[in-house]
Scaffold this active site. Sequence first.
Site, PDB file in Angstrom:
ATOM      1  N   ARG A 161       0.536  -1.202   0.119  1.00 15.46           N
ATOM      2  CA  ARG A 161       0.235  -0.187  -0.205  1.00 15.46           C
ATOM      3  C   ARG A 161       0.811   1.302  -0.056  1.00 15.46           C
ATOM      4  O   ARG A 161       1.570   1.358   1.003  1.00 15.46           O
ATOM      5  CB  ARG A 161      -0.846  -0.025   1.191  1.00 15.46           C
ATOM      6  CG  ARG A 161      -1.585   1.323   1.482  1.00 15.46           C
ATOM      7  CD  ARG A 161      -2.660   1.265   2.404  1.00 15.46           C
ATOM      8  NE  ARG A 161      -3.703   0.612   2.023  1.00 15.46           N
ATOM      9  CZ  ARG A 161      -4.895   0.755   2.551  1.00 15.46           C
ATOM     10  NH1 ARG A 161      -5.185   1.553   3.511  1.00 15.46           N
ATOM     11  NH2 ARG A 161      -5.973   0.068   1.905  1.00 15.46           N
ATOM     12  N   CYS A 176     -16.308   1.718   1.059  1.00 12.22           N
ATOM     13  CA  CYS A 176     -15.143   0.849   1.262  1.00 12.22           C
ATOM     14  C   CYS A 176     -14.630   1.159   2.855  1.00 12.22           C
ATOM     15  O   CYS A 176     -13.912   0.058   3.425  1.00 12.22           O
ATOM     16  CB  CYS A 176     -13.887   1.153   0.371  1.00 12.22           C
ATOM     17  SG  CYS A 176     -13.203   2.973   0.585  1.00 12.22           S
ATOM     18  N   ASP A 188     -17.132   7.340  -1.361  1.00 13.89           N
ATOM     19  CA  ASP A 188     -15.876   7.217  -0.516  1.00 13.89           C
ATOM     20  C   ASP A 188     -15.518   8.450   0.034  1.00 13.89           C
ATOM     21  O   ASP A 188     -16.066   9.512  -0.376  1.00 13.89           O
ATOM     22  CB  ASP A 188     -14.899   6.455  -1.856  1.00 13.89           C
ATOM     23  CG  ASP A 188     -13.463   6.482  -1.071  1.00 13.89           C
ATOM     24  OD1 ASP A 188     -13.463   6.145   0.277  1.00 13.89           O
ATOM     25  OD2 ASP A 188     -12.405   6.270  -1.771  1.00 13.89           O
ATOM     26  N   GLN A 203     -10.295  -4.011  -2.909  1.00  7.98           N
ATOM     27  CA  GLN A 203     -11.478  -3.330  -2.463  1.00  7.98           C
ATOM     28  C   GLN A 203     -12.613  -3.760  -3.417  1.00  7.98           C
ATOM     29  O   GLN A 203     -13.608  -4.120  -3.005  1.00  7.98           O
ATOM     30  CB  GLN A 203     -11.270  -1.960  -2.413  1.00  7.98           C
ATOM     31  CG  GLN A 203     -12.536  -1.447  -1.679  1.00  7.98           C
ATOM     32  CD  GLN A 203     -12.845  -1.871  -0.398  1.00  7.98           C
ATOM     33  OE1 GLN A 203     -12.057  -1.605   0.492  1.00  7.98           O
ATOM     34  NE2 GLN A 203     -14.091  -2.299  -0.305  1.00  7.98           N
ATOM     35  N   HIS A 220      -7.519   0.674  -6.242  1.00  7.12           N
ATOM     36  CA  HIS A 220      -7.685  -0.072  -4.970  1.00  7.12           C
ATOM     37  C   HIS A 220      -8.244  -1.401  -5.283  1.00  7.12           C
ATOM     38  O   HIS A 220      -9.486  -1.592  -4.911  1.00  7.12           O
ATOM     39  CB  HIS A 220      -8.490   0.708  -3.989  1.00  7.12           C
ATOM     40  CG  HIS A 220      -8.450   0.082  -2.716  1.00  7.12           C
ATOM     41  ND1 HIS A 220      -7.670  -1.011  -2.239  1.00  7.12           N
ATOM     42  CD2 HIS A 220      -8.974   0.337  -1.286  1.00  7.12           C
ATOM     43  CE1 HIS A 220      -7.817  -1.320  -1.030  1.00  7.12           C
ATOM     44  NE2 HIS A 220      -8.727  -0.430  -0.488  1.00  7.12           N
ATOM     45  N   ARG A 262     -13.501  -8.527   2.128  1.00  6.74           N
ATOM     46  CA  ARG A 262     -12.175  -8.082   1.982  1.00  6.74           C
ATOM     47  C   ARG A 262     -11.312  -9.428   2.152  1.00  6.74           C
ATOM     48  O   ARG A 262     -10.568  -9.782   1.381  1.00  6.74           O
ATOM     49  CB  ARG A 262     -11.496  -7.156   2.878  1.00  6.74           C
ATOM     50  CG  ARG A 262     -12.073  -5.535   2.533  1.00  6.74           C
ATOM     51  CD  ARG A 262     -11.728  -5.258   1.172  1.00  6.74           C
ATOM     52  NE  ARG A 262     -10.227  -5.192   0.904  1.00  6.74           N
ATOM     53  CZ  ARG A 262      -9.516  -3.968   1.273  1.00  6.74           C
ATOM     54  NH1 ARG A 262      -9.890  -2.975   1.944  1.00  6.74           N
ATOM     55  NH2 ARG A 262      -8.138  -4.231   1.059  1.00  6.74           N
TER      56      ARG A 262
HETATM   57  N1   CP Z   1     -11.223  -0.042   2.666  1.00  6.26           N
HETATM   58  C1   CP Z   1      -9.832  -0.118   3.090  1.00  6.26           C
HETATM   59  O1   CP Z   1      -8.882  -0.249   2.287  1.00  6.26           O
HETATM   60  O2   CP Z   1      -9.650  -0.021   4.417  1.00  6.26           O
HETATM   61  P1   CP Z   1      -8.217   0.389   5.327  1.00  6.26           P
HETATM   62  O3   CP Z   1      -7.814   1.584   4.956  1.00  6.26           O
HETATM   63  O4   CP Z   1      -8.650   0.209   6.702  1.00  6.26           O
HETATM   64  O5   CP Z   1      -7.526  -1.086   4.837  1.00  6.26           O
HETATM   65  N1  NVA Z   2      -9.847   6.621  -1.316  1.00  3.90           N
HETATM   66  C1  NVA Z   2      -9.400   6.235   0.006  1.00  3.90           C
HETATM   67  C2  NVA Z   2      -9.600   4.914   0.263  1.00  3.90           C
HETATM   68  C3  NVA Z   2      -9.461   4.426   1.703  1.00  3.90           C
HETATM   69  C4  NVA Z   2      -9.394   2.762   1.820  1.00  3.90           C
HETATM   70  C5  NVA Z   2      -7.965   6.696   0.279  1.00  3.90           C
HETATM   71  O1  NVA Z   2      -7.228   6.469  -0.738  1.00  3.90           O
HETATM   72  O2  NVA Z   2      -7.643   7.209   1.339  1.00  3.90           O
END
Ligand code: CP
Ligand code: NVA
Length: 306
Positions: A102, A264, A224, A132, A129, A292
């Site tokens: 990530r 998400c 989101d 997700q 992502h 997930r």
């Molecule tokens: N939706 C998601 O990816 O959550 P986190 O940021 O908690 O991993």
């Molecule tokens: N769009 C959000 C998703 C978090 C899971 C971010 O990137 O922070």
Amino acid sequence: MKHLLTLHDWTSEEILDVLKLADKLKKETKQGVSHPLLKGKTLGMIFSKSSTRTRVSFEVGMYQLGGHALFLSANDIQLGRGESIYDTANVLSRFLDGIMIRTYAQSDVEDLARFGTIPIINGLTDLVHPCQILADFQTIAEHKGRLAGLKLAYVGDGNNIAHSLLYGCAKVGMDIAVGTPAKYACDGDVVEKAKADAKKTGTNILLTEDPVEAVSGADVVVTDTWVSMGQEAEKAEKVKAFDAYRVDDALFGKAKEDAIFLHCLPAYRGYEVSESVIDGPRSVIFDEAENRLHAQKAVLATVMGQ
Ligand code: CP
Ligand code: NVA
């Protein structure tokens, strides 16, 4: 070598196969059947951003598959002090059987895959992502019985979630309408690639600045956060720009009567979604969060299995 860098890289069949495997793993795990598909294997999980769901679901998923997961905070490994992706990819490839990462730049994930010799899974970048959206698709299919032929509406920021929905919907034949302010529209390259896939699968893609047009007649409504990780300084400006894009009862009411709501998470009640919608009877956010785990176990088994 199979990676999961974006959903655009996977064929429709590969996506549908992984969803089928996710359903089977979910069902059988609940019946007490174990699946030691990754016995003795180790996944490295590199995080340059915070996470609750991704971290816990990957770690539990590896455990349930008979393997092991290592949490590697980017700040605590030499990558955070400037060691190159090239050296990191080569070294970690000697120890691990796969990496979930990530981070910010999609190019860092692509470089890890290019330079390493083990499968790489994208656990979120600024661009996409994919994990997700596999969980989202599993959830939608559970509640609606299908994906192809449905209409999904995404309203809010043209961000990583919007991009992966565009890629994914175009692959599985689910019509998608994206409602964003012009200034926060989706990435042009992502839209172009999704449109090319949509042509092949007969999927409709609508991009609009009108949230009501996006949500009208939808089977699934998704939003989101307006302020993604790394954008904290833009919060005041974005909150102003997105006021008309809040999924509240009035906007959700434009969708079909039996439409479901997905997010998400993490969610910010009162901003991108009202409490009445996200905590209402048609919200499926916790099924989505649970999936997930199941969807990612299917991804892990697919890319790291024999
Ligand atoms: N939706 C998601 O990816 O959550 P986190 O940021 O908690 O991993
Ligand atoms: N769009 C959000 C998703 C978090 C899971 C971010 O990137 O922070």
